[in-house]
Write an enzyme that holds these catalytic residues in place. Structure first.
Site, short mmCIF file in Angstrom:
data_model
loop_
_atom_site.label_atom_id
_atom_site.label_comp_id
_atom_site.label_asym_id
_atom_site.label_seq_id
_atom_site.Cartn_x
_atom_site.Cartn_y
_atom_site.Cartn_z
N GLY A 1 62.01 7.24 86.27
CA GLY A 1 61.55 5.90 85.95
C GLY A 1 61.04 5.74 84.53
N ASP A 2 61.10 6.81 83.73
CA ASP A 2 60.67 6.69 82.33
C ASP A 2 61.51 7.62 81.47
OD1 ASP A 2 59.12 6.01 80.04
OD2 ASP A 2 57.37 5.66 81.29
N ASP A 3 61.08 7.88 80.23
CA ASP A 3 61.91 8.65 79.30
C ASP A 3 62.38 9.97 79.93
OD1 ASP A 3 61.22 6.64 77.56
OD2 ASP A 3 59.81 7.84 76.40
N SER B 1 67.86 6.22 82.86
CA SER B 1 66.44 5.85 82.79
C SER B 1 66.33 4.38 82.42
CB SER B 1 65.75 6.68 81.71
OG SER B 1 64.55 6.05 81.31
#
Ligand SMILES: *[C@@H]1O[C@H](CO)[C@@H](O)[C@H](O)[C@H]1NC(C)=O
Ligand SMILES: *[C@@H]1O[C@H](CO)[C@@H](O)[C@H](O)[C@H]1NC(C)=O
Length: 444
Positions: A252-254, A285
């Site tokens: 859900g992120d980098d 992502s």
């Protein structure tokens, strides 16, 4: 034309030529092997020797802590392998120790308890001054290593499962008291290998080496839902000689974000991230594929990323910092990137991220220089690129070459946007902003 611009183009062209030469000798052969020797452990114990039950219900904290206590105190020559057989081993967080291998068999799952009431708190990192998301201390990572050397986490693709949804919900409902735990953190450690393991549903960042050196992460799979908050894949932080390769990350992120501390705390601690290699990485992502930042106050030097494949991603390559950060970001090379369905292909920006408190120094301006991005092919790219330097600290020597970023068929060509940047561009399509001197506009 300004003299600086000409020199940027010349060094840019020289870089392309050097790159073409190098890619012959290096193609396909380079790996992280040898950076950290793969220790063989003749002493082997199983978590079931310590009473662990892999039924997914029994809480096995005592077994993990006793097994590791045994490894730590009954020091066997060459270290000890802790075997996790098939089964689901529920446990609270635990610390690793030096000279050990945590070996997850095929079908082994080490699962974090969802009872967060007794989760241990530890001190904030000095380079952050406080927890990353809440003031004060922070929850200890699920699997934690502090001051260790010669640690291996490996096996037959068993799973480390953070069961992060209770934590994500606390974040969503704003009921978090302290900063959420990472899934695995090594702090002040060296000679670490993480390979052939699946990481799932981390409460926060997945793998966080901080103040570490000689870390190899390869053949890992890291999974978390796209809407899980702050579930970064791998965040090398104030660490050097970190090598990441042959992995799949969808979170859900980098996917990978190289960091080095936060504003005045990071500047005071002054520990950079150096010599970070990332290669043969695939993933998706909602945020960035390959990122540097935004916490880079200790500086980031020599990041080399290549053969990156990204699908359904927010920003393909994202170099990000902010005022108050200070820190020099330099010698960043990203090459051979394929991306499909991304919002932004390339973003380099000096206005990203929040501050730890009001005491950051607005005059502590970051420096971004000597960035090479080359051989990028993008399809279904909504916006090719944004490069936004700082008026009082323009980004310099930013060189783009052989970059093709296509919109969806039928979509109009959205232009690049740039400000406060100088550098060069060779064979970039759609043609980049005029701040980057294009070889086509020069007449030598
Ligand atoms: C684990 O390590 C942390 C941080 O080094 C320490 O505060 C804590 O007491 C350790 N816990 C155990 C059970 O050893
Ligand atoms: C484990 O996963 C890696 C990377 O995805 C793969 O290359 C390897 O063959 C797998 N190993 C086993 C034992 O399944």
């Amino acid at each position: 034309m300004k003299r600086g611009g000409v020199w940027d183009v010349i060094t840019c062209l020289a870089a392309v030529l050097v790159f073409l030469q190098c890619s012959f000798s290096a193609a396909g052969l380079v790996t992280c092997s040898g950076i950290v020797p793969m220790a063989y452990r003749s002493d082997k114990i199983s978590i079931t020797d310590f009473g662990a039950v892999g039924d997914g219900k029994t809480l096995n904290t005592k077994a993990f802590r006793e097994a590791i206590y045994r490894i730590e105190h009954l020091k066997r020559r060459g270290g000890t392998l802790l075997y996790i057989p098939p089964g689901v081993y529920l446990t609270e967080s635990f610390n690793l120790t030096s000279r050990m291998t945590l070996y997850l068999a095929k079908g082994a799952v080490i699962q974090a308890t969802q009872d967060t009431t007794n989760w241990p708190l530890i001190a904030p990192l000095p380079s952050y001054g406080r927890g990353r998301e809440r003031p004060g201390g922070r929850y200890m990572s699920f699997i934690h290593g502090d001051g260790l050397h010669d640690v291996i986490i490996t096996g037959e693709n068993g799973t480390i499962d953070g069961q992060g949804d209770v934590w994500w919900n606390m974040w969503r409902q704003r009921t978090l008291q302290f900063t959420r735990p990472n899934l695995v953190e090594f702090k002040d450690s060296r000679s670490i290998i993480i390979s052939n393991v699946i990481f799932k549903n981390s409460p926060f960042w997945n793998i966080h080496p901080v103040y570490c050196s000689n870390v190899v992460i390869r053949y890992v799979t890291i999974l978390a839902p796209p809407d899980s908050p702050n579930t970064d894949g791998i965040d090398p932080d104030s660490s050097s000689h970190v090598c990441i390769e042959d992995s799949y990350i969808s979170t859900g992120d980098d996917l990978v974000a190289v960091k080095s501390g936060w504003d005045e705390y990071g500047i005071a601690y002054g520990r950079p991230s150096n010599d970070i290699t990332i290669r043969r990485l695939t993933g998706s992502s909602p945020f960035a594929g390959i990122a540097v930042g935004s916490e880079t106050s200790g500086g980031v030097t020599n990041v080399f990323a290549e053969h990156i494949t990204l699908y359904n991603t927010g920003i393909g390559i994202h170099l990000k910092t902010n005022i108050g950060r200070g820190g020099i970001i330099r010698n960043i090379t990203v090459s051979n990137v394929f991306m499909d369905k991304v919002r932004k292909g390339i973003k380099i920006a000096g206005d990203v991220g929040d501050h730890p408190d009001e005491n950051y120094n607005p005059n502590a301006l970051p420096v971004m220089k000597h960035v090479r991005i080359k051989n990028v092919w993008g399809e279904n790219v909504q916006q090719p690129g944004l490069i936004q330097g700082l008026k009082n600290s323009p980004f310099t020597d930013i060189c783009l070459s052989n970059i093709n970023l296509f919109g969806s068929s039928g979509a109009r060509n959205v232009p690049w946007k740039c400000a406060d940047v100088s550098g060069g561009a060779v064979q970039v399509s759609p043609s980049p902003c005029s701040e980057l001197v294009s070889s086509r506009q020069t007449d030598y």
